[in-house]
Design a protein around this motif. Structure first.
Motif, PDB file in Angstrom:
ATOM      1  N   GLY A  13      23.741   8.712 -27.781  1.00 32.52           N
ATOM      2  CA  GLY A  13      23.312   9.433 -26.585  1.00 32.52           C
ATOM      3  C   GLY A  13      21.872   9.869 -26.700  1.00 32.52           C
ATOM      4  N   LYS A  14      21.634  11.166 -26.497  1.00 30.62           N
ATOM      5  CA  LYS A  14      20.266  11.703 -26.527  1.00 30.62           C
ATOM      6  C   LYS A  14      19.646  11.692 -27.928  1.00 30.62           C
ATOM      7  CE  LYS A  14      21.688  16.522 -27.128  1.00 30.62           C
ATOM      8  NZ  LYS A  14      21.698  17.854 -26.548  1.00 30.62           N
ATOM      9  N   ASP A  15      20.453  11.420 -28.947  1.00 35.57           N
ATOM     10  CA  ASP A  15      19.983  11.388 -30.337  1.00 35.57           C
ATOM     11  C   ASP A  15      19.906   9.941 -30.820  1.00 35.57           C
ATOM     12  OD1 ASP A  15      19.513  11.629 -33.057  1.00 35.57           O
ATOM     13  OD2 ASP A  15      21.464  12.533 -33.508  1.00 35.57           O
ATOM     14  N   PRO A  16      18.704   9.327 -30.787  1.00 35.46           N
ATOM     15  CA  PRO A  16      18.596   7.927 -31.194  1.00 35.46           C
ATOM     16  C   PRO A  16      18.669   7.715 -32.704  1.00 35.46           C
ATOM     17  CG  PRO A  16      16.430   8.771 -30.691  1.00 35.46           C
ATOM     18  CD  PRO A  16      17.413   9.865 -30.348  1.00 35.46           C
ATOM     19  N   GLY A  17      18.514   8.785 -33.487  1.00 34.95           N
ATOM     20  CA  GLY A  17      18.404   8.611 -34.926  1.00 34.95           C
ATOM     21  C   GLY A  17      17.053   8.012 -35.250  1.00 34.95           C
ATOM     22  N   ALA A  18      16.982   7.236 -36.308  1.00 34.83           N
ATOM     23  CA  ALA A  18      15.724   6.595 -36.697  1.00 34.83           C
ATOM     24  C   ALA A  18      15.336   5.541 -35.660  1.00 34.83           C
ATOM     25  CB  ALA A  18      15.873   5.955 -38.068  1.00 34.83           C
ATOM     26  N   VAL A  19      14.031   5.433 -35.432  1.00 34.68           N
ATOM     27  CA  VAL A  19      13.495   4.427 -34.514  1.00 34.68           C
ATOM     28  C   VAL A  19      12.308   3.757 -35.198  1.00 34.68           C
ATOM     29  CG1 VAL A  19      12.453   4.007 -32.255  1.00 34.68           C
ATOM     30  CG2 VAL A  19      14.189   5.795 -32.503  1.00 34.68           C
ATOM     31  N   ALA A  20      12.379   2.432 -35.367  1.00 37.37           N
ATOM     32  CA  ALA A  20      11.287   1.683 -35.998  1.00 37.37           C
ATOM     33  C   ALA A  20      11.501   0.199 -35.752  1.00 37.37           C
ATOM     34  CB  ALA A  20      11.237   1.957 -37.495  1.00 37.37           C
ATOM     35  N   ASN A  21      10.425  -0.544 -35.790  1.00 33.69           N
ATOM     36  CA  ASN A  21      10.477  -2.005 -35.642  1.00 33.69           C
ATOM     37  C   ASN A  21      11.309  -2.458 -34.446  1.00 33.69           C
ATOM     38  OD1 ASN A  21       8.835  -2.935 -37.910  1.00 33.69           O
ATOM     39  ND2 ASN A  21      10.399  -1.989 -39.195  1.00 33.69           N
ATOM     40  N   GLY A  22      11.222  -1.701 -33.352  1.00 29.65           N
ATOM     41  CA  GLY A  22      11.918  -2.061 -32.124  1.00 29.65           C
ATOM     42  C   GLY A  22      13.409  -1.792 -32.148  1.00 29.65           C
ATOM     43  N   LEU A  23      13.895  -1.072 -33.147  1.00 29.20           N
ATOM     44  CA  LEU A  23      15.328  -0.800 -33.290  1.00 29.20           C
ATOM     45  C   LEU A  23      15.608   0.697 -33.229  1.00 29.20           C
ATOM     46  CD1 LEU A  23      16.053  -3.165 -36.308  1.00 29.20           C
ATOM     47  CD2 LEU A  23      16.567  -3.595 -33.913  1.00 29.20           C
ATOM     48  N   MET A  24      16.814   1.038 -32.768  1.00 28.24           N
ATOM     49  CA  MET A  24      17.270   2.424 -32.776  1.00 28.24           C
ATOM     50  C   MET A  24      18.534   2.512 -33.636  1.00 28.24           C
ATOM     51  SD  MET A  24      16.715   4.147 -29.054  1.00 28.24           S
ATOM     52  CE  MET A  24      17.186   2.785 -27.995  1.00 28.24           C
ATOM     53  N   GLU A  25      18.545   3.476 -34.521  1.00 26.73           N
ATOM     54  CA  GLU A  25      19.675   3.665 -35.425  1.00 26.73           C
ATOM     55  C   GLU A  25      20.999   3.764 -34.680  1.00 26.73           C
ATOM     56  OE1 GLU A  25      21.056   6.664 -39.046  1.00 26.73           O
ATOM     57  OE2 GLU A  25      19.253   7.132 -37.892  1.00 26.73           O
ATOM     58  N   LYS A  26      21.031   4.526 -33.574  1.00 28.38           N
ATOM     59  CA  LYS A  26      22.293   4.745 -32.857  1.00 28.38           C
ATOM     60  C   LYS A  26      22.947   3.441 -32.412  1.00 28.38           C
ATOM     61  CE  LYS A  26      20.491   5.372 -28.156  1.00 28.38           C
ATOM     62  NZ  LYS A  26      20.548   6.249 -26.973  1.00 28.38           N
ATOM     63  N   ASN A  27      22.149   2.441 -32.060  1.00 27.32           N
ATOM     64  CA  ASN A  27      22.701   1.159 -31.608  1.00 27.32           C
ATOM     65  C   ASN A  27      23.289   0.355 -32.763  1.00 27.32           C
ATOM     66  OD1 ASN A  27      21.852   1.796 -29.005  1.00 27.32           O
ATOM     67  ND2 ASN A  27      19.903   0.744 -29.258  1.00 27.32           N
ATOM     68  N   ILE A  28      22.602   0.373 -33.897  1.00 25.29           N
ATOM     69  CA  ILE A  28      23.082  -0.389 -35.058  1.00 25.29           C
ATOM     70  C   ILE A  28      24.335   0.253 -35.642  1.00 25.29           C
ATOM     71  CG2 ILE A  28      22.494  -1.259 -37.352  1.00 25.29           C
ATOM     72  CD1 ILE A  28      19.536  -1.207 -36.359  1.00 25.29           C
ATOM     73  N   THR A  29      24.333   1.585 -35.728  1.00 22.84           N
ATOM     74  CA  THR A  29      25.519   2.247 -36.290  1.00 22.84           C
ATOM     75  C   THR A  29      26.743   2.001 -35.416  1.00 22.84           C
ATOM     76  OG1 THR A  29      25.028   4.381 -35.234  1.00 22.84           O
ATOM     77  CG2 THR A  29      24.183   4.036 -37.481  1.00 22.84           C
ATOM     78  N   LEU A  30      26.548   1.952 -34.109  1.00 22.17           N
ATOM     79  CA  LEU A  30      27.679   1.687 -33.214  1.00 22.17           C
ATOM     80  C   LEU A  30      28.221   0.275 -33.438  1.00 22.17           C
ATOM     81  CD1 LEU A  30      29.586   2.672 -31.022  1.00 22.17           C
ATOM     82  CD2 LEU A  30      27.898   1.956 -29.322  1.00 22.17           C
ATOM     83  N   LYS A  31      27.329  -0.697 -33.555  1.00 19.77           N
ATOM     84  CA  LYS A  31      27.777  -2.073 -33.828  1.00 19.77           C
ATOM     85  C   LYS A  31      28.535  -2.146 -35.149  1.00 19.77           C
ATOM     86  CE  LYS A  31      24.099  -4.498 -31.365  1.00 19.77           C
ATOM     87  NZ  LYS A  31      22.883  -5.316 -31.508  1.00 19.77           N
ATOM     88  N   LEU A  32      28.001  -1.501 -36.187  1.00 21.62           N
ATOM     89  CA  LEU A  32      28.659  -1.514 -37.492  1.00 21.62           C
ATOM     90  C   LEU A  32      30.038  -0.854 -37.434  1.00 21.62           C
ATOM     91  CD1 LEU A  32      25.732  -0.719 -39.947  1.00 21.62           C
ATOM     92  CD2 LEU A  32      27.143  -2.784 -39.925  1.00 21.62           C
ATOM     93  N   ALA A  33      30.111   0.276 -36.752  1.00 23.77           N
ATOM     94  CA  ALA A  33      31.380   1.002 -36.651  1.00 23.77           C
ATOM     95  C   ALA A  33      32.429   0.154 -35.933  1.00 23.77           C
ATOM     96  CB  ALA A  33      31.175   2.328 -35.926  1.00 23.77           C
ATOM     97  N   LEU A  34      32.062  -0.426 -34.805  1.00 26.49           N
ATOM     98  CA  LEU A  34      33.012  -1.233 -34.039  1.00 26.49           C
ATOM     99  C   LEU A  34      33.451  -2.474 -34.813  1.00 26.49           C
ATOM    100  CD1 LEU A  34      31.424  -0.911 -30.483  1.00 26.49           C
ATOM    101  CD2 LEU A  34      33.454   0.282 -31.361  1.00 26.49           C
TER     102      LEU A  34
END
Length: 186
Positions: A11-32
């Motif tokens: 949501g409003k907390d993206p976590g780390a953001v670098a190299n065009g990536l947001m942590e929140k999106n990667i963690t969600l993919k990993l979790a699912l």
């Protein structure tokens, strides 16, 4: 057996953001991916703290797992520091019982088997007073899967094949810790 899978940030907390990536999106993919692999390959149930891009406080994450009486808890995170920072590390709460140390050891070992194929540094098994580890009532581990800030590792984190492999490794480590039996393949 109920395994709680926590995708860090959201949501409003993206976590780390670098190299065009947001942590929140990667963690969600990993979790699912981890939850799907567990459900499809082992006799267990999976509880997700989030399945979409929503914000949850750290305490809400722990409350979800505690309320549903999860047997194990795994929280996914991605590190970020500098372009040269690299590697994988796991955390447990410093005052946790021996079962938590075993959980950490098994998840860490399985993940490193996969990560060694990509020459990823082992940053070790650590202890820290993180809220999701302190507030959960079951054995709990938090993993920091690579560094978004490192261009080489960011490229791996963009690979669906890589995310599938590391999710499977987490699932296998969780299954070992839980003593789960694999489903028979037809």
């Amino acid at each position: 057996m109920l395994i709680a899978i926590d995708a860090g940030h959201g949501g409003k907390d993206p976590g780390a953001v670098a190299n065009g990536l947001m942590e929140k999106n990667i963690t969600l993919k990993l979790a699912l991916k981890t939850g799907d692999y567990l459900k499809n390959n082992y006799h267990c149930d999976v509880l997700y703290t989030r399945k979409t891009d929503v914000f949850l406080t750290l305490s809400e994450r722990a409350r979800i797992a505690n309320r549903e009486k999860a047997d194990l808890f795994c929280s996914f995170h991605i590190n970020s520091f500098s372009a040269t920072a690299k590697g994988f590390e796991t955390y447990r709460y410093p005052k946790a019982k021996a079962k938590t140390a075993e959980l950490q050891k098994m998840v860490h070992a399985e993940a490193m088997k996969t990560l060694q194929e990509h020459s990823i540094a082992d940053r070790g098994m650590k202890q820290k007073d993180f809220a999701v580890l302190r507030e959960t009532r079951m054995p709990a581990v938090l993993t920091e899967v690579l560094f978004l800030s490192n261009p080489k590792e960011a490229a791996l984190l963009q690979s669906d094949d890589f995310l599938t492999k590391i999710a499977r490794a987490h699932a296998d480590g969780l299954a070992q810790a839980a003593g789960l039996k694999a489903k028979q393949k037809c």
